[in-house]
Design a protein around this motif. Structure first.
Motif, mmCIF file in Angstrom:
data_model
loop_
_atom_site.group_PDB
_atom_site.id
_atom_site.type_symbol
_atom_site.label_atom_id
_atom_site.label_comp_id
_atom_site.label_asym_id
_atom_site.label_seq_id
_atom_site.Cartn_x
_atom_site.Cartn_y
_atom_site.Cartn_z
ATOM 1 N N GLY A 108 -25.748 34.202 -12.638
ATOM 2 C CA GLY A 108 -25.119 34.993 -11.595
ATOM 3 C C GLY A 108 -25.182 34.326 -10.232
ATOM 4 O O GLY A 108 -25.677 33.203 -10.072
ATOM 5 N N THR A 109 -24.664 35.015 -9.235
ATOM 6 C CA THR A 109 -24.711 34.536 -7.855
ATOM 7 C C THR A 109 -26.140 34.668 -7.325
ATOM 8 O O THR A 109 -26.782 35.702 -7.537
ATOM 9 C CB THR A 109 -23.760 35.361 -6.968
ATOM 10 N N PRO A 110 -26.670 33.639 -6.640
ATOM 11 C CA PRO A 110 -28.040 33.732 -6.113
ATOM 12 C C PRO A 110 -28.200 34.916 -5.172
ATOM 13 O O PRO A 110 -27.331 35.188 -4.331
ATOM 14 C CB PRO A 110 -28.226 32.410 -5.362
ATOM 15 N N THR A 111 -29.298 35.636 -5.339
ATOM 16 C CA THR A 111 -29.610 36.788 -4.489
ATOM 17 C C THR A 111 -31.063 36.722 -4.061
ATOM 18 O O THR A 111 -31.868 35.966 -4.636
ATOM 19 C CB THR A 111 -29.384 38.114 -5.247
ATOM 20 N N LEU A 112 -31.413 37.535 -3.074
ATOM 21 C CA LEU A 112 -32.806 37.603 -2.629
ATOM 22 C C LEU A 112 -33.706 38.046 -3.772
ATOM 23 O O LEU A 112 -34.800 37.502 -3.953
ATOM 24 C CB LEU A 112 -32.933 38.555 -1.447
ATOM 25 N N ASP A 113 -33.266 39.026 -4.565
ATOM 26 C CA ASP A 113 -34.096 39.498 -5.678
ATOM 27 C C ASP A 113 -34.352 38.382 -6.685
ATOM 28 O O ASP A 113 -35.472 38.237 -7.186
ATOM 29 C CB ASP A 113 -33.413 40.683 -6.373
ATOM 30 N N GLY A 114 -33.325 37.597 -7.010
ATOM 31 C CA GLY A 114 -33.495 36.487 -7.940
ATOM 32 C C GLY A 114 -34.451 35.440 -7.400
ATOM 33 O O GLY A 114 -35.302 34.912 -8.125
ATOM 34 N N VAL A 115 -34.316 35.141 -6.107
ATOM 35 C CA VAL A 115 -35.210 34.171 -5.469
ATOM 36 C C VAL A 115 -36.647 34.667 -5.509
ATOM 37 O O VAL A 115 -37.579 33.922 -5.848
ATOM 38 C CB VAL A 115 -34.765 33.912 -4.015
ATOM 39 N N GLN A 116 -36.857 35.939 -5.163
ATOM 40 C CA GLN A 116 -38.211 36.496 -5.153
ATOM 41 C C GLN A 116 -38.813 36.509 -6.554
ATOM 42 O O GLN A 116 -40.008 36.261 -6.724
ATOM 43 C CB GLN A 116 -38.177 37.911 -4.569
ATOM 44 N N ALA A 117 -37.986 36.776 -7.561
ATOM 45 C CA ALA A 117 -38.482 36.820 -8.937
ATOM 46 C C ALA A 117 -39.009 35.454 -9.365
ATOM 47 O O ALA A 117 -40.148 35.327 -9.840
ATOM 48 C CB ALA A 117 -37.376 37.282 -9.881
ATOM 49 N N ILE A 118 -38.201 34.416 -9.194
ATOM 50 C CA ILE A 118 -38.606 33.097 -9.670
ATOM 51 C C ILE A 118 -39.720 32.519 -8.791
ATOM 52 O O ILE A 118 -40.627 31.854 -9.291
ATOM 53 C CB ILE A 118 -37.386 32.145 -9.725
ATOM 54 N N ALA A 119 -39.686 32.798 -7.488
ATOM 55 C CA ALA A 119 -40.777 32.337 -6.613
ATOM 56 C C ALA A 119 -42.094 32.999 -6.998
ATOM 57 O O ALA A 119 -43.159 32.359 -6.953
ATOM 58 C CB ALA A 119 -40.436 32.631 -5.155
ATOM 59 N N SER A 120 -42.042 34.271 -7.396
ATOM 60 C CA SER A 120 -43.263 34.954 -7.835
ATOM 61 C C SER A 120 -43.824 34.326 -9.098
ATOM 62 O O SER A 120 -45.046 34.192 -9.254
ATOM 63 C CB SER A 120 -42.977 36.442 -8.081
ATOM 64 N N LEU A 121 -42.934 33.921 -10.021
ATOM 65 C CA LEU A 121 -43.382 33.244 -11.237
ATOM 66 C C LEU A 121 -44.031 31.902 -10.896
ATOM 67 O O LEU A 121 -45.029 31.516 -11.507
ATOM 68 C CB LEU A 121 -42.204 33.046 -12.188
ATOM 69 N N ALA A 122 -43.457 31.186 -9.922
ATOM 70 C CA ALA A 122 -44.041 29.906 -9.505
ATOM 71 C C ALA A 122 -45.451 30.114 -8.945
ATOM 72 O O ALA A 122 -46.380 29.351 -9.262
ATOM 73 C CB ALA A 122 -43.144 29.235 -8.470
ATOM 74 N N LEU A 123 -45.629 31.136 -8.129
ATOM 75 C CA LEU A 123 -46.950 31.416 -7.564
ATOM 76 C C LEU A 123 -47.933 31.839 -8.644
ATOM 77 O O LEU A 123 -49.107 31.450 -8.615
ATOM 78 C CB LEU A 123 -46.842 32.511 -6.502
ATOM 79 N N TYR A 124 -47.458 32.623 -9.595
ATOM 80 C CA TYR A 124 -48.322 33.051 -10.697
ATOM 81 C C TYR A 124 -48.848 31.832 -11.450
ATOM 82 O O TYR A 124 -50.050 31.743 -11.769
ATOM 83 C CB TYR A 124 -47.529 33.960 -11.633
ATOM 84 N N GLU A 125 -47.965 30.887 -11.731
ATOM 85 C CA GLU A 125 -48.366 29.684 -12.460
ATOM 86 C C GLU A 125 -49.286 28.804 -11.619
ATOM 87 O O GLU A 125 -50.234 28.211 -12.138
ATOM 88 C CB GLU A 125 -47.127 28.893 -12.883
ATOM 89 N N LEU A 126 -49.027 28.708 -10.332
ATOM 90 C CA LEU A 126 -49.884 27.909 -9.454
ATOM 91 C C LEU A 126 -51.298 28.479 -9.412
ATOM 92 O O LEU A 126 -52.283 27.751 -9.569
ATOM 93 C CB LEU A 126 -49.292 27.887 -8.047
ATOM 94 N N ILE A 127 -51.409 29.774 -9.222
ATOM 95 C CA ILE A 127 -52.724 30.406 -9.086
ATOM 96 C C ILE A 127 -53.499 30.363 -10.397
ATOM 97 O O ILE A 127 -54.729 30.288 -10.405
ATOM 98 C CB ILE A 127 -52.558 31.857 -8.589
ATOM 99 N N THR A 128 -52.786 30.386 -11.532
ATOM 100 C CA THR A 128 -53.465 30.345 -12.833
ATOM 101 C C THR A 128 -53.610 28.927 -13.371
ATOM 102 O O THR A 128 -54.083 28.747 -14.491
ATOM 103 C CB THR A 128 -52.715 31.215 -13.856
#
Length: 628
Positions: free
Chosen positions: A274-294
């Motif tokens: 789909g078209t990039p949105t703030l919600d999509g950005v926040q979702a994938i950025a949250s996954l990146a942070l989850y992986e970094l912290i773990t």
């Protein structure tokens, strides 16, 4: 003029082209030869057969080569949780045949390389021979050059819960709305909201409303982004260890972070369609942070790359929102608020990327050439005022932070890291001369010192740390501040190890590179000493975020001991190696689910123990040689 032409029959039936054109019978006796055609077909068939045989042969060689590689025994020290790993062949002596963006040097020796494909450090034969010559001991390669860096954890998913969701058709079912809103309120009042500003409270509340009040948005792609944002936020929120203060907000129920991580992960293909949105950005950025912290750095890097591309498409890498209108909540200000949040996520991802690139040796996505790195209005003026407020009110209920967030690291320090990486460790930088390297080191060191002197005196990192000069304001803020300062010192000055003058022994130049390397080693000592002194303020669950700092410092100190085993400082440094093992074991024991991850602390303990053993042997060998 007579024109002689040789007319050839084209064998067309019933008349050749020439006879048909002149309207005469075709009487030429024709013998149709098929030899050439047959020969061509034969050649084609032969080439096809030869190509097939060649492909089969290559596939067989690759398969044979793969299975001939020694597979480590199933043990904690040889692989991740699954117990499986494949050792790749090391490069030939004297050269780096493995693709690498960050060769690891020390005092003119290329000790190891970091593979761009795997992020695994390989101890080169030259490095192994040098270690053995200095210690008189055979190197335990399985411990000193493991299948993955000690600071990186391999993801191990528990898929039982996911199979259950798939069977019941509940894979993308939303949790109760109250659960999401309680986690949002706890996040809003926690320090994590300022360190990792992954969502904006007002905008995320709109996301919750859109999902729960209107369960079917205009398109499936929009719905996927909305649901993924909810799932990814809950996964990230599960890592927040800080409880809510009694009377301010009720404690949210525990959630299975791994389950919600996988739910969001499964929606990524839909988000990317789909078209990039703030919600999509926040979702994938949250996954990146989850992986970094773990501790799953490779996965964090993949998600970070996806977020970077989405931010580029949305223009967040260059757009500067109008700060004067924020934080009004009128309907007309909605666009400004979205733009501001996108820019905040840009800075968050910029900061995280610099650490990940250094840890796994991958090129950067966010660079000076492609991004507007103008700091947010008032950021520097507000930064240490906000840190002071949080530090003084550590035991009191927190209110929502005003102004710009703190971020994991001072943004100015992240910019210096970015420039250090590009200037000293990029592919282009590896081709620089000694003079160019030393010039870049001096300029970066000056920039780092200007940053240090700009810090208020009560928070300013000292050039080096010792127990004689303790930090009066020790806290998690000062820990991350000092560790990142010393890391910058290390990566800037350790680049002097790549100078060719180590081999040539050029007098005046050698004085400069030796002094630079000494600064790098001193910064590594300060890292270990400060972590030891600040251990009591480290929050639980920070092990995988913190581990890179002491591990990289240990490697630098270990190499320095082997380089100068007769130096009196070497004995003190060995004691640092010894105390580091116990310190990291204690940090790991404070990690959630430490029992399930005990395999990782075994890997770290084996690595540090081998460093300590070899360093001790190097000092004993040097002492014995002097005695004789």
């Amino acid at each position: 003029m007579l024109i002689h032409a040789q007319i050839k029959c084209d064998a067309a039936v019933p008349q050749c082209n020439w006879c048909s054109h002149h309207n005469i019978p075709c009487t030429f006796e024709r013998v149709i030869h098929k030899r050439r055609k047959d020969k061509t077909n034969a050649n084609t068939q032969q080439k096809t057969t030869g190509l097939a045989q060649r492909i089969d042969r290559i596939e067989k060689l690759l398969t044979d080569s793969l299975f001939r590689e020694p597979t480590p025994n199933v043990s904690p020290s040889s692989s991740g949780p699954s117990g499986f790993g494949i050792r790749l062949p090391g490069p030939s002596h004297g050269q780096s045949s493995l693709p690498s963006s960050v060769p690891l040097h020390f005092a003119g020796r290329e000790m190891s390389v970091v593979s761009q494909l795997t992020g695994i450090p390989f101890l080169l034969p030259e490095g192994q021979e040098w270690v053995q010559s200095r210690t008189g001991q055979k190197v335990d390669v399985e411990k000193l050059s493991p299948t993955r860096p000690p600071w990186e954890k391999q993801r191990a998913l528990n898929t039982c819960a996911m199979y259950s969701d798939l069977q019941t058709g509940a894979i993308f079912d939303l949790p109760d709305r109250t659960v999401v809103e309680l986690h949002l309120e706890r996040y809003r009042l926690s320090l994590m909201q300022s360190i990792f500003p992954i969502v904006d409270k007002e905008l995320f509340q709109e996301t919750i409303n859109a999902v729960y009040q209107q369960p079917q948005p205009d398109s499936c792609y929009a719905e996927s982004s909305l649901r993924a944002c909810i799932f990814a936020f809950l996964a990230f929120s599960s890592l927040i260890m800080e409880p809510c203060h009694e009377g301010i907000a009720p404690q949210p129920p525990l959630v299975d972070g791994e389950r919600y991580f996988m739910k969001a992960h499964l929606l990524i293909p839909q988000i990317l369609q789909g078209t990039p949105t703030l919600d999509g950005v926040q979702a994938i950025a949250s996954l990146a942070l989850y992986e970094l912290i773990t501790g799953s750095l490779q996965s964090a890097n993949y998600f970070g790359t996806l977020v970077a591309r989405m931010l580029f498409m949305l223009g967040a890498h260059t757009s500067l929102p109008d700060e004067t209108e924020y934080p009004k909540t009128t309907a007309g200000d909605h666009h400004s608020r979205v733009q501001r949040q996108l820019r905040i996520i840009f800075w968050l991802c910029f900061t995280v990327e610099k650490d990940v690139c250094i840890r796994i040796g991958q090129p950067q996505m966010f660079t000076d050439e492609n991004c507007d790195l103008t700091l947010p209005t008032g950021y520097v003026e507000q930064l240490y005022e906000n840190i002071k407020v949080h530090h003084c009110a550590a035991e009191l209920p927190r209110t929502e932070i005003t102004g710009y967030p703190l971020f994991p690291v001072d943004l100015r320090l992240s910019i210096i890291k970015s420039r250090a990486y590009s200037t000293l460790y990029s592919f282009k930088a590896l081709k620089k001369t000694d003079a160019e390297i030393l010039k870049d080191i001096r300029e970066l060191d000056d920039e780092l010192e200007r940053w240090r002197m700009s810090i208020p005196l009560e928070w300013r990192p000292t050039l080096s740390f010792s127990h004689e000069t303790p930090d009066p304001n020790v806290s998690m803020h000062s820990v991350m501040l000092r560790l990142n300062y010393h890391l910058c010192m290390t990566i800037i000055h350790q680049a002097s190890s790549r100078c060719k003058s180590w081999a040539k022994g050029q007098g005046g130049v050698m004085d400069g590179v030796s002094s630079s390397l000494a600064l790098s080693v001193e910064a590594s000592r300060s890292t270990l000493l400060y972590i030891e002194a600040a251990e009591h303020v480290l929050v639980d669950g920070i092990f995988w975020t913190l581990i890179f700092y002491p591990m990289s410092a240990l490697l630098a100190i270990f190499c320095n001991i082997l380089q100068n085993p007769s130096d009196p400082q070497a004995t003190k440094d060995v004691r640092l190696l010894r105390t580091a093992t116990g310190m990291m074991e204690r940090l790991f024991s404070r990690q959630p689910f430490a029992v399930a991850e005990i395999v990782h602390i075994k890997l770290v303990a084996d690595f540090v123990s081998e460093l300590y053993r070899l360093a001790t042997c190097a000092i004993e060998k040097a002492w014995n040689e002097r005695s004789h």
